[in-house]
Design a protein around this motif. Structure first.
Motif, short mmCIF file in Angstrom:
data_model
loop_
_atom_site.label_atom_id
_atom_site.label_comp_id
_atom_site.label_asym_id
_atom_site.label_seq_id
_atom_site.Cartn_x
_atom_site.Cartn_y
_atom_site.Cartn_z
N GLN A 23 0.83 -1.21 0.00
CA GLN A 23 0.00 0.00 0.00
C GLN A 23 0.87 1.26 0.00
O GLN A 23 1.91 1.31 0.63
CB GLN A 23 -0.92 0.00 1.23
CG GLN A 23 -1.85 -1.18 1.32
CD GLN A 23 -2.74 -1.32 0.11
OE1 GLN A 23 -3.35 -0.35 -0.35
NE2 GLN A 23 -2.83 -2.54 -0.42
N PRO A 58 -11.32 2.71 -2.20
CA PRO A 58 -11.81 1.72 -1.23
C PRO A 58 -11.21 1.97 0.15
O PRO A 58 -10.20 2.65 0.31
CB PRO A 58 -11.32 0.38 -1.81
CG PRO A 58 -10.88 0.69 -3.21
CD PRO A 58 -10.45 2.12 -3.21
N ASP A 98 -10.21 -3.17 2.65
CA ASP A 98 -10.68 -3.71 1.38
C ASP A 98 -9.54 -3.78 0.37
O ASP A 98 -9.44 -4.74 -0.40
CB ASP A 98 -11.83 -2.87 0.84
CG ASP A 98 -13.08 -2.96 1.70
OD1 ASP A 98 -13.19 -3.94 2.46
OD2 ASP A 98 -13.92 -2.05 1.64
N LYS A 99 -8.68 -2.77 0.36
CA LYS A 99 -7.53 -2.79 -0.55
C LYS A 99 -6.56 -3.91 -0.17
O LYS A 99 -5.95 -4.54 -1.04
CB LYS A 99 -6.82 -1.43 -0.55
CG LYS A 99 -7.63 -0.34 -1.22
CD LYS A 99 -6.81 0.90 -1.48
CE LYS A 99 -6.54 1.67 -0.21
NZ LYS A 99 -5.86 2.97 -0.48
N GLN A 114 -8.18 -7.14 -1.35
CA GLN A 114 -8.11 -7.20 -2.81
C GLN A 114 -6.70 -7.55 -3.28
O GLN A 114 -6.50 -8.33 -4.21
CB GLN A 114 -8.55 -5.86 -3.41
CG GLN A 114 -10.02 -5.57 -3.23
CD GLN A 114 -10.37 -4.14 -3.58
OE1 GLN A 114 -9.57 -3.40 -4.17
NE2 GLN A 114 -11.58 -3.71 -3.22
N GLY A 115 -5.70 -6.97 -2.62
CA GLY A 115 -4.31 -7.25 -2.99
C GLY A 115 -3.92 -8.69 -2.73
O GLY A 115 -3.23 -9.32 -3.54
#
Length: 225
Positions: free
Chosen positions: A98, A157, A161-162, A165-166
């Protein structure tokens, strides 16, 4: 211990028309002086530039490497049990990817705030994922000004959530990268527009090319986001 590649992150894949092992497309040269369209010759030969195509250039995690090997072994391989690959370590790797200055989602939680109690936060996130209690949050909508005076919609997002998703993308990439053709550069791990330009330059300078098609779909991302 034998790795189980059959369980429940999402259902099967379509057969590939061409296997990745025959990929002749060059990747980005490792040096800083990368070839740009119309500027000099590539420093590495076409055959030498062809490299592995899963999860950038770093080796896959051992368990995901076995998943990738199974995907490459047969185009008809189906995966029905992948959720166990989304463990706390996978969530940690997704967190590390991130951007530290990224805008917060609807919950207002930033990377720096989440990092203050990272181990406990990832442990709780992992527990919710594997007990069916995880629920994605609404996506925060912002608009980015465009040069023509318009505005491009952008969805942000929530941080968790990120992260999820990752981690999911890492697993799915191990499966589906085996099906991509070599000339596909869009939205793939470890690929960029610079690599696409390098590959185009190499093809134009080293092979016979009869025509080049350049297509731009107007406001495509605006209409699909």
């Amino acid at each position: 211990m034998q790795e189980n590649c059959t369980c429940s992150l999402g259902g099967g894949r379509r057969p590939a028309r061409e296997r990745a092992s025959s990929d002749p497309t060059p990747m980005r040269p490792p040096k800083e002086t990368r070839p740009v369209e119309g500027r000099g010759e590539p420093e590495v030969a076409l055959a030498q530039m062809s490299q592995g195509r899963t999860q950038s250039r770093t080796p896959l995690q051992p368990r995901l490497a076995r998943v990738n090997a199974a995907a490459r072994s047969a185009a008809q391989t189906r995966f029905t049990a992948l959720l166990h690959h989304i463990d706390q370590e996978a969530l940690g790797r997704a967190f590390d990817r991130q951007r530290r200055r990224a805008a917060a989602g609807v919950d207002g939680i930033t990377v720096q705030a989440y990092e203050q109690n990272l181990a406990a936060n990832l442990q709780e996130l992992h527990r919710r994922l594997h007990t069916g209690r995880y629920r994605p949050q609404p996506v925060r909508r912002v608009y980015i000004p465009k040069a023509d005076g318009g505005r491009r919609p952008l969805g942000i997002p929530a941080l968790e959530d990120k992260i999820v998703q990752g981690a999911v993308a890492e697993v799915l990439s191990a499966v589906y990268e085996a099906d991509f053709l070599g000339f596909s550069y869009g939205f793939r791990p470890g690929r960029s527009p610079h690599q696409a330009l390098a590959a185009l330059h190499t093809a134009l300078m080293s092979q016979r090319v009869s025509w080049v098609l350049d297509a731009d779909i107007r406001s495509f991302l605006d209409r699909t986001s």
